[in-house]
Write a protein that holds these residues in place. Structure first.
Motif, PDB file in Angstrom:
ATOM      1  N   ALA A  18       0.833  -1.205   0.000  1.00  0.00           N
ATOM      2  CA  ALA A  18       0.000   0.000   0.000  1.00  0.00           C
ATOM      3  C   ALA A  18       0.868   1.256   0.000  1.00  0.00           C
ATOM      4  CB  ALA A  18      -0.919  -0.005   1.219  1.00  0.00           C
ATOM      5  N   ALA A  19       1.959   1.228   0.750  1.00  0.00           N
ATOM      6  CA  ALA A  19       2.872   2.371   0.778  1.00  0.00           C
ATOM      7  C   ALA A  19       3.489   2.602  -0.595  1.00  0.00           C
ATOM      8  CB  ALA A  19       3.954   2.140   1.827  1.00  0.00           C
ATOM      9  N   LYS A  20       3.837   1.515  -1.260  1.00  0.00           N
ATOM     10  CA  LYS A  20       4.404   1.629  -2.611  1.00  0.00           C
ATOM     11  C   LYS A  20       3.384   2.224  -3.575  1.00  0.00           C
ATOM     12  CE  LYS A  20       7.682   0.860  -5.629  1.00  0.00           C
ATOM     13  NZ  LYS A  20       8.994   1.558  -5.546  1.00  0.00           N
ATOM     14  N   ARG A  21       2.136   1.764  -3.496  1.00  0.00           N
ATOM     15  CA  ARG A  21       1.089   2.290  -4.385  1.00  0.00           C
ATOM     16  C   ARG A  21       0.867   3.780  -4.153  1.00  0.00           C
ATOM     17  NH1 ARG A  21      -1.221  -2.831  -3.341  1.00  0.00           N
ATOM     18  NH2 ARG A  21      -2.475  -2.032  -1.617  1.00  0.00           N
ATOM     19  N   ALA A  22       1.029   4.209  -2.901  1.00  0.00           N
ATOM     20  CA  ALA A  22       0.845   5.628  -2.581  1.00  0.00           C
ATOM     21  C   ALA A  22       2.066   6.466  -2.955  1.00  0.00           C
ATOM     22  CB  ALA A  22       0.541   5.784  -1.092  1.00  0.00           C
ATOM     23  N   GLY A  23       3.125   5.799  -3.387  1.00  0.00           N
ATOM     24  CA  GLY A  23       4.328   6.519  -3.793  1.00  0.00           C
ATOM     25  C   GLY A  23       5.234   6.915  -2.654  1.00  0.00           C
ATOM     26  N   LEU A  24       5.121   6.224  -1.513  1.00  0.00           N
ATOM     27  CA  LEU A  24       5.972   6.552  -0.374  1.00  0.00           C
ATOM     28  C   LEU A  24       7.371   5.994  -0.572  1.00  0.00           C
ATOM     29  CD1 LEU A  24       3.531   6.004   2.636  1.00  0.00           C
ATOM     30  CD2 LEU A  24       3.746   7.939   1.077  1.00  0.00           C
ATOM     31  N   ASP A  25       8.295   6.524   0.216  1.00  0.00           N
ATOM     32  CA  ASP A  25       9.703   6.150   0.074  1.00  0.00           C
ATOM     33  C   ASP A  25      10.180   5.178   1.145  1.00  0.00           C
ATOM     34  OD1 ASP A  25      10.444   8.131  -2.120  1.00  0.00           O
ATOM     35  OD2 ASP A  25       9.643   9.477  -0.587  1.00  0.00           O
ATOM     36  N   GLY A  26       9.480   5.103   2.270  1.00  0.00           N
ATOM     37  CA  GLY A  26       9.980   4.254   3.338  1.00  0.00           C
ATOM     38  C   GLY A  26       8.927   3.956   4.397  1.00  0.00           C
ATOM     39  N   ILE A  27       9.294   3.037   5.291  1.00  0.00           N
ATOM     40  CA  ILE A  27       8.405   2.595   6.369  1.00  0.00           C
ATOM     41  C   ILE A  27       9.126   2.710   7.702  1.00  0.00           C
ATOM     42  CG2 ILE A  27       7.064   0.665   7.305  1.00  0.00           C
ATOM     43  CD1 ILE A  27       6.982  -0.493   4.457  1.00  0.00           C
TER      44      ILE A  27
END
Length: 286
Positions: A21-30
């Motif tokens: 989900a983070a990747k789909r939102a275009g985030l860079d890290g967790i």
């Protein structure tokens, strides 16, 4: 500036689901939450601080950590941080978190800060906190992972200037401050840019959330009007995030902004997309 997410705000998703989900939102890290889920909560509905399905257990083996490392790797996203709830002075616990962070390839961890609840004098807590941070600095240096303290209401570091006093004798290469304007609605507001300038090289990370004051009914016994703070949507609270980002840009901040929403305004995936979209718009107004 890059955008990350702290998994305390995504309690309904398992690590692999969250990373995707983070990747789909275009985030860079967790930023992985590091805390045990209480046994009575394991069958309860998911919640931020209860049954959070995206939490590293404090008693872990490498196979437990591998779940989180693999989730990030499969989605092509960085494990930016490990975020525990450490007690100041717990050096064994601090080192264990650093070991987990090293295994995951994370660049920083959160260190513990003393609570201030009027039961112990500030000077005593302050001295103990400084000793802990100097000890933690040596561990962080050895592991090559930065330790950060958070501006947080109810602690001895509610403001940027208070946090600075705690870290000022430490090396900013190894110890820094997580600047959290949402927490500062509860307690600790200072002019954003001034606080960032006070922190200088210790400004290591930022959390993005919002909160607002609401008026309670007048107390029938003493006639006093009281207020409380509640979490709010990113654009619905007291914090002017466009101003915060303008100020971050002005002081030359080039680190991460971590999503940490507790408003419940959206479901998790929608929240990530909305936060990412808003933050990107303010980060790149063109």
């Amino acid at each position: 500036m890059r955008i990350t997410v702290f998994t305390v705000a995504t309690p309904d998703l398992e690590p692999a689901q969250l990373a995707a989900a983070a990747k789909r939102a275009g985030l860079d890290g967790i930023e992985w939450r590091y805390q045990d889920v209480p046994k009575p909560q394991k069958d309860a509905p998911s919640s931020f601080w209860g049954n959070n399905k995206c939490s590293i257990p404090t008693v872990w083996e490498e196979k437990d950590l591998e779940v989180f490392r693999e989730a990030a790797a499969r989605s092509g996203i960085q494990s930016a941080a490990v975020v525990p709830y450490l007690t100041p002075g717990d050096m064994a616990g601090t080192e264990r978190v650093l070991r987990a962070a090293r295994y995951l390839g994370a660049s920083f961890i959160r260190l513990g800060v003393h609570v201030y609840d009027r039961t112990r004098p500030f000077a005593e807590l302050f001295a103990q906190q400084r000793r802990y941070l100097k000890q933690a600095e040596e561990l962080c240096r050895a592991y090559g992972i930065k330790g950060i303290i958070e501006t947080h209401h109810g602690t001895i570091a509610p403001t940027a200037s208070a946090a600075y006093r705690l870290v000022e004798e430490c090396d900013p290469a190894h110890i820094g401050v997580l600047y959290d304007p949402g927490n500062m609605v509860y307690e600790g507001y200072e002019n954003y840019r001034m606080g960032m300038e006070i922190l200088g090289p210790y400004l290591a990370h930022v959390h993005a959330k919002n909160a607002a004051w609401e008026q309670l009914p007048e107390d029938p016994e003493d006639g006093v009007t009281r207020w409380r703070v509640v979490w709010a949507g990113l654009k619905k609270g007291v914090v002017d995030w466009k101003q915060v980002i303008d100020d971050l840009r002005a002081v030359g901040y080039k680190g991460c902004i971590g999503i940490e929403d507790f408003s419940g305004q959206w479901g998790t995936e929608e929240m990530l997309a909305n936060f990412a979209g808003s933050l990107r718009k303010w980060l790149d107004p063109k």
